[in-house]
Design a protein around this motif. Sequence first.
Motif, PDB file in Angstrom:
ATOM      1  N   ASN A  57       0.818  -1.220   0.000  1.00  0.00           N
ATOM      2  CA  ASN A  57       0.000   0.000   0.000  1.00  0.00           C
ATOM      3  C   ASN A  57       0.846   1.262   0.000  1.00  0.00           C
ATOM      4  O   ASN A  57       0.330   2.365   0.144  1.00  0.00           O
ATOM      5  N   GLY A  58       2.138   1.125  -0.161  1.00  0.00           N
ATOM      6  CA  GLY A  58       3.013   2.287  -0.117  1.00  0.00           C
ATOM      7  C   GLY A  58       3.113   2.923   1.251  1.00  0.00           C
ATOM      8  O   GLY A  58       3.782   3.947   1.424  1.00  0.00           O
ATOM      9  N   SER A  59       2.480   2.287   2.278  1.00  0.00           N
ATOM     10  CA  SER A  59       2.468   2.895   3.606  1.00  0.00           C
ATOM     11  C   SER A  59       2.968   1.950   4.698  1.00  0.00           C
ATOM     12  O   SER A  59       3.048   2.355   5.863  1.00  0.00           O
ATOM     13  N   SER A  60       3.282   0.712   4.342  1.00  0.00           N
ATOM     14  CA  SER A  60       3.841  -0.264   5.287  1.00  0.00           C
ATOM     15  C   SER A  60       5.066  -0.905   4.651  1.00  0.00           C
ATOM     16  O   SER A  60       5.116  -1.095   3.432  1.00  0.00           O
ATOM     17  N   LEU A  61       6.023  -1.260   5.496  1.00  0.00           N
ATOM     18  CA  LEU A  61       7.288  -1.831   4.995  1.00  0.00           C
ATOM     19  C   LEU A  61       7.782  -2.907   5.953  1.00  0.00           C
ATOM     20  O   LEU A  61       7.673  -2.762   7.176  1.00  0.00           O
ATOM     21  N   LEU A 259      12.693  -5.940  10.442  1.00  0.00           N
ATOM     22  CA  LEU A 259      12.108  -4.673  10.863  1.00  0.00           C
ATOM     23  C   LEU A 259      10.727  -4.561  10.231  1.00  0.00           C
ATOM     24  O   LEU A 259      10.585  -4.693   9.020  1.00  0.00           O
ATOM     25  N   VAL A 260       9.722  -4.321  11.062  1.00  0.00           N
ATOM     26  CA  VAL A 260       8.330  -4.241  10.609  1.00  0.00           C
ATOM     27  C   VAL A 260       7.796  -2.855  10.938  1.00  0.00           C
ATOM     28  O   VAL A 260       7.762  -2.462  12.105  1.00  0.00           O
ATOM     29  N   CYS A 261       7.381  -2.110   9.913  1.00  0.00           N
ATOM     30  CA  CYS A 261       6.801  -0.787  10.115  1.00  0.00           C
ATOM     31  C   CYS A 261       5.475  -0.743   9.367  1.00  0.00           C
ATOM     32  O   CYS A 261       5.451  -0.593   8.141  1.00  0.00           O
ATOM     33  N   THR A 262       4.374  -0.892  10.098  1.00  0.00           N
ATOM     34  CA  THR A 262       3.067  -1.039   9.468  1.00  0.00           C
ATOM     35  C   THR A 262       2.183   0.179   9.714  1.00  0.00           C
ATOM     36  O   THR A 262       2.343   0.913  10.686  1.00  0.00           O
ATOM     37  N   ASP A 263       1.229   0.358   8.832  1.00  0.00           N
ATOM     38  CA  ASP A 263       0.280   1.463   8.865  1.00  0.00           C
ATOM     39  C   ASP A 263      -0.943   1.077   9.707  1.00  0.00           C
ATOM     40  O   ASP A 263      -1.130  -0.086  10.068  1.00  0.00           O
ATOM     41  N   SER A 269      -5.271  -1.250  13.343  1.00  0.00           N
ATOM     42  CA  SER A 269      -4.384  -2.143  12.590  1.00  0.00           C
ATOM     43  C   SER A 269      -5.098  -3.154  11.707  1.00  0.00           C
ATOM     44  O   SER A 269      -4.456  -4.034  11.130  1.00  0.00           O
ATOM     45  N   CYS A 270      -6.421  -3.059  11.609  1.00  0.00           N
ATOM     46  CA  CYS A 270      -7.173  -4.060  10.837  1.00  0.00           C
ATOM     47  C   CYS A 270      -7.265  -3.621   9.380  1.00  0.00           C
ATOM     48  O   CYS A 270      -8.218  -2.947   8.970  1.00  0.00           O
ATOM     49  N   SER A 271      -6.259  -3.979   8.593  1.00  0.00           N
ATOM     50  CA  SER A 271      -6.226  -3.661   7.167  1.00  0.00           C
ATOM     51  C   SER A 271      -5.261  -4.609   6.486  1.00  0.00           C
ATOM     52  O   SER A 271      -4.520  -5.346   7.140  1.00  0.00           O
ATOM     53  N   ALA A 272      -5.236  -4.579   5.178  1.00  0.00           N
ATOM     54  CA  ALA A 272      -4.347  -5.466   4.424  1.00  0.00           C
ATOM     55  C   ALA A 272      -2.885  -5.192   4.729  1.00  0.00           C
ATOM     56  O   ALA A 272      -2.035  -6.087   4.626  1.00  0.00           O
ATOM     57  N   CYS A 273      -2.568  -3.938   5.100  1.00  0.00           N
ATOM     58  CA  CYS A 273      -1.173  -3.592   5.376  1.00  0.00           C
ATOM     59  C   CYS A 273      -0.932  -3.303   6.852  1.00  0.00           C
ATOM     60  O   CYS A 273       0.162  -2.889   7.232  1.00  0.00           O
ATOM     61  N   GLY A 274      -1.935  -3.528   7.708  1.00  0.00           N
ATOM     62  CA  GLY A 274      -1.787  -3.298   9.136  1.00  0.00           C
ATOM     63  C   GLY A 274      -1.302  -4.534   9.870  1.00  0.00           C
ATOM     64  O   GLY A 274      -1.264  -5.641   9.318  1.00  0.00           O
ATOM     65  N   ALA A 275      -0.969  -4.347  11.139  1.00  0.00           N
ATOM     66  CA  ALA A 275      -0.456  -5.466  11.933  1.00  0.00           C
ATOM     67  C   ALA A 275      -1.494  -6.548  12.142  1.00  0.00           C
ATOM     68  O   ALA A 275      -1.144  -7.713  12.378  1.00  0.00           O
ATOM     69  N   ASP A 276      -2.780  -6.195  12.052  1.00  0.00           N
ATOM     70  CA  ASP A 276      -3.840  -7.186  12.207  1.00  0.00           C
ATOM     71  C   ASP A 276      -4.251  -7.794  10.868  1.00  0.00           C
ATOM     72  O   ASP A 276      -5.296  -8.432  10.766  1.00  0.00           O
TER      73      ASP A 276
END
Length: 429
Positions: A57-61, A259-263, A269-276
């Motif tokens: 999503n360009g917002s999590s890495l 290293l986890v940096c999520t949006d 955090s409930c999204s395709a690019c979130g921690a959930d």
Amino acid sequence: MSNTLNQGLIDFLQSSPTPFHATQSLAQHLEAGGYRQLDERDSWPVGVPGKYYVTRNGSSLIAVHIGRQHRLEDGLRLVGAHTDSPCLRIKPNPELVRQGFWQLGVEVYGGALLAPWFDRDLSLAGRVTYRAAGRVESQLIDFRAPLAVIPNLAIHLNREANQGWAINPQNELPAIVAQLLPGESRDFRDLLAEQLNREHGIIADTVLDFELSLYDTQKAAVVGLDQQFIAGARLDNLLSCYAGLQALLSADGEQSCVLVCTDHEEVGSCSACGADGPFLEQTLRRLLGDGEDFVRLMQRSLLVSADNAHGIHPNYADRHDGNHGPLLNAGPVIKINSNQRYATSSETAGFFRHLCLENEVPVQSFVTRSDLGCGSTIGPISASQLGVRTVDIGLPTFAMHSIRELAGSQDLAHLVKVLRAFYASLSLP
């Protein structure tokens, strides 16, 4: 080392007004450090030592360094943080014209402190999706210059202002961007098309959509009589992202590190690019193997969930448990909650405390008052997704979720030092 790290953090915050920009900045640092980007749509190498990163999503890495001596028995050393911060997001049809002023309607993202957004010099940044030459593309934009303001109402017209009043986001937060002449009209999408051309030389046929945020243009700074503090926007939680990045870039390459940096942490955090969501698990399974071996690997791994902690405020000390009031510039804080708002256990806390002692890093503990609610972070979410042992930690800050937060200027160096030791640790509990 503190001064160099602090300046690096200030530069990182300046280049990262949104999660999209933060992810882009992290990726640039990783590329410079020899990391290779992987595309989720392609086939990936499995278990091949090397430095990799992937974005969603360009917002999590997620960055993964598969060590030269990678073995299932050694587990993974994971550090997790999040790229998003509470803010004001521009609505899809934001244009308002009231009393001759052109304003933009906003939606509150996350649990923002609203009062500090008034009377600030605000700019606009984020992602724009457009059509050009028949193709649909997306691009990041950042106006950088102050172009919006949300003025307060004078105290003469609101005599109860200092007694406290409820801010109505719908009515009181639309930002003023221009005063129109009689009969004049403006189009927000035209403004974005102009910025695409000015910033990137892109001539868009149509601006189709956007995800844009207002942000404070005042640059972060080291402040205080003795320069003991860092003041800036988005310290929660870009401070932890930056600390994790610096630790990872200096890893020796023997152990396997992540290293986890999520949006979207600030909204659950409930999204395709979130921690959930499935991002982390899918990435690790594709790079390190699947099936029983993956479960065994997770059971030998440990996650340090790094997010800011509430430092004890001298004006509001009664909001803390008397035995658990973290001080600024006194080192990382181990965050504990019996109701699993934090994922820390005695084993994981003990290991982190051991790392701090071994590396001469001061360490503190935080438990919220028993009569107050407790916030949470990605630690419990990631632990429940992966079954990985987790310790929740963070640096003490003031004014969390304000437009401008405050942290200790010595604490970043403390956190980077212990995270470097974690990435280099030969054995996990």
